[in-house]
Each structure stands twice: as structure tokens, then as C-alpha cells.
Design a protein around this motif. Structure first.
Motif, PDB file in Angstrom:
ATOM      1  N   MET A   1       0.834  -1.208   0.000  1.00 42.73           N
ATOM      2  CA  MET A   1       0.000   0.000   0.000  1.00 42.73           C
ATOM      3  C   MET A   1       0.871   1.262   0.000  1.00 42.73           C
ATOM      4  N   ALA A   2       1.853   1.311   0.869  1.00 39.83           N
ATOM      5  CA  ALA A   2       2.741   2.479   0.916  1.00 39.83           C
ATOM      6  C   ALA A   2       3.535   2.607  -0.382  1.00 39.83           C
ATOM      7  N   SER A   3       3.917   1.475  -0.954  1.00 39.22           N
ATOM      8  CA  SER A   3       4.648   1.503  -2.227  1.00 39.22           C
ATOM      9  C   SER A   3       3.774   2.043  -3.349  1.00 39.22           C
ATOM     10  N   GLY A   4       2.485   1.756  -3.292  1.00 37.32           N
ATOM     11  CA  GLY A   4       1.556   2.298  -4.291  1.00 37.32           C
ATOM     12  C   GLY A   4       1.507   3.812  -4.253  1.00 37.32           C
ATOM     13  N   TYR A   5       1.449   4.367  -3.048  1.00 33.43           N
ATOM     14  CA  TYR A   5       1.509   5.827  -2.903  1.00 33.43           C
ATOM     15  C   TYR A   5       2.825   6.361  -3.488  1.00 33.43           C
ATOM     16  N   ALA A   6       3.917   5.702  -3.151  1.00 36.68           N
ATOM     17  CA  ALA A   6       5.234   6.152  -3.620  1.00 36.68           C
ATOM     18  C   ALA A   6       5.310   6.130  -5.142  1.00 36.68           C
ATOM     19  N   LEU A   7       4.850   5.059  -5.749  1.00 36.11           N
ATOM     20  CA  LEU A   7       4.900   4.949  -7.211  1.00 36.11           C
ATOM     21  C   LEU A   7       4.038   6.017  -7.876  1.00 36.11           C
ATOM     22  N   ALA A   8       2.838   6.236  -7.352  1.00 35.88           N
ATOM     23  CA  ALA A   8       1.957   7.261  -7.925  1.00 35.88           C
ATOM     24  C   ALA A   8       2.600   8.634  -7.844  1.00 35.88           C
TER      25      ALA A   8
ATOM     26  N   GLU B   1       5.336  -2.830  13.964  1.00 32.72           N
ATOM     27  CA  GLU B   1       5.184  -1.755  14.953  1.00 32.72           C
ATOM     28  C   GLU B   1       5.451  -0.396  14.302  1.00 32.72           C
ATOM     29  N   VAL B   2       6.482  -0.327  13.467  1.00 29.58           N
ATOM     30  CA  VAL B   2       6.790   0.919  12.760  1.00 29.58           C
ATOM     31  C   VAL B   2       5.675   1.254  11.767  1.00 29.58           C
ATOM     32  N   ASP B   3       5.186   0.249  11.034  1.00 23.53           N
ATOM     33  CA  ASP B   3       4.103   0.492  10.081  1.00 23.53           C
ATOM     34  C   ASP B   3       2.825   0.941  10.790  1.00 23.53           C
ATOM     35  N   ALA B   4       2.542   0.385  11.960  1.00 22.84           N
ATOM     36  CA  ALA B   4       1.362   0.812  12.710  1.00 22.84           C
ATOM     37  C   ALA B   4       1.464   2.288  13.064  1.00 22.84           C
ATOM     38  N   LEU B   5       2.649   2.725  13.461  1.00 22.13           N
ATOM     39  CA  LEU B   5       2.865   4.140  13.751  1.00 22.13           C
ATOM     40  C   LEU B   5       2.696   4.983  12.493  1.00 22.13           C
ATOM     41  N   LEU B   6       3.229   4.499  11.374  1.00 24.92           N
ATOM     42  CA  LEU B   6       3.100   5.216  10.101  1.00 24.92           C
ATOM     43  C   LEU B   6       1.633   5.420   9.738  1.00 24.92           C
ATOM     44  N   TRP B   7       0.827   4.356   9.765  1.00 23.58           N
ATOM     45  CA  TRP B   7      -0.572   4.464   9.362  1.00 23.58           C
ATOM     46  C   TRP B   7      -1.392   5.246  10.385  1.00 23.58           C
TER      47      TRP B   7
END
Length: 114
Positions: free
Chosen positions: A15-22, A90-96
Motif C-alpha cells: 500500500m505504501a509503495s503504491g503511494y510512492a509509485l503514484a 510496529e513501525v508500520d502501525a505508527l506510520l498508518w
């Protein structure tokens, strides 16, 4: 049925990679999707030009670059999202969670399309 942490980490990374690519490859489209509005969301943010200007595209490309490389780094450090999944999740939970707070703030001050 227990949740598979590897699968969750791969979905989050995807999901985060999709944002990055767009943002990196299609900054004009990302501008309309995430900031101006009018494509996927019916509302539009007032006070912004309808089309992304050079500065908007440059900022989105840099953001896409940074976000993309964090995802590449995470995949590398977790051996393809298969090791150290607890720390990465844990890091991804903080990110989202932070993204949710930022969306809430942007929606409340009308600086993001609804």
C-alpha cells in the motif's frame, strides 16, 4: 483464524509503495487524487490550481522517492518482509496511525478533498 504477520507486512508495504509509485511517476495524477480532488473524491480543495504546477510535481516526486526508498529499505532489512516482522509492523502501525491523524487534520481545516 490467526492473522499472518508476514501477509500483513506485505500488504502494508504494498500500500505504501503504491503511494510512492503514484507520486514519483505520476505526480500530476497524485496531486489531483490526494490534494486537489475531483477524480476519486467528489469534492475539491478551494484555493488550489486545478492542475499541478512545477513546484507541486517536484515536491510529490521527492516525497514519492523518500517513501519508496523507505519501503525498499524495509523489504531489504526484513528479508522480503519475512524476518523481524514484529518490529517492522510496529513501525508500520505508527506510520498508518500518523497518516490517519494527518488526514483528520486536513479534513477538518478543508485542505484535503472529501
Amino acid at each position: 483464524m490467526p492473522i499472518n504477520p508476514v501477509a500483513v507486512l506485505k500488504v502494508s508495504t504494498g500500500m505504501a509503495s503504491g503511494y510512492a509509485l503514484a507520486m514519483f511517476f505520476a505526480p500530476g495524477l497524485a496531486y489531483k487524487l490526494f490534494f486537489k480532488g475531483g477524480l476519486a473524491m467528489p469534492g475539491k480543495t478551494e484555493g488550489l490550481p486545478d492542475e499541478a504546477e512545477k513546484v507541486h510535481k517536484t515536491m510529490l516526486r521527492w516525497f514519492g522517492f523518500a517513501l519508496g526508498f523507505t519501503q525498499i529499505q524495509k523489504a531489504k532489512l526484513t528479508n522480503g518482509c519475512t524476518e523481524n516482522t514484529k518490529g517492522a509492523l510496529e513501525v508500520d502501525a505508527l506510520l498508518w496511525a500518523t497518516a490517519g491523524v494527518l488526514h483528520g487534520d486536513a479534513l477538518s481545516n478543508k485542505s484535503q478533498p472529501k
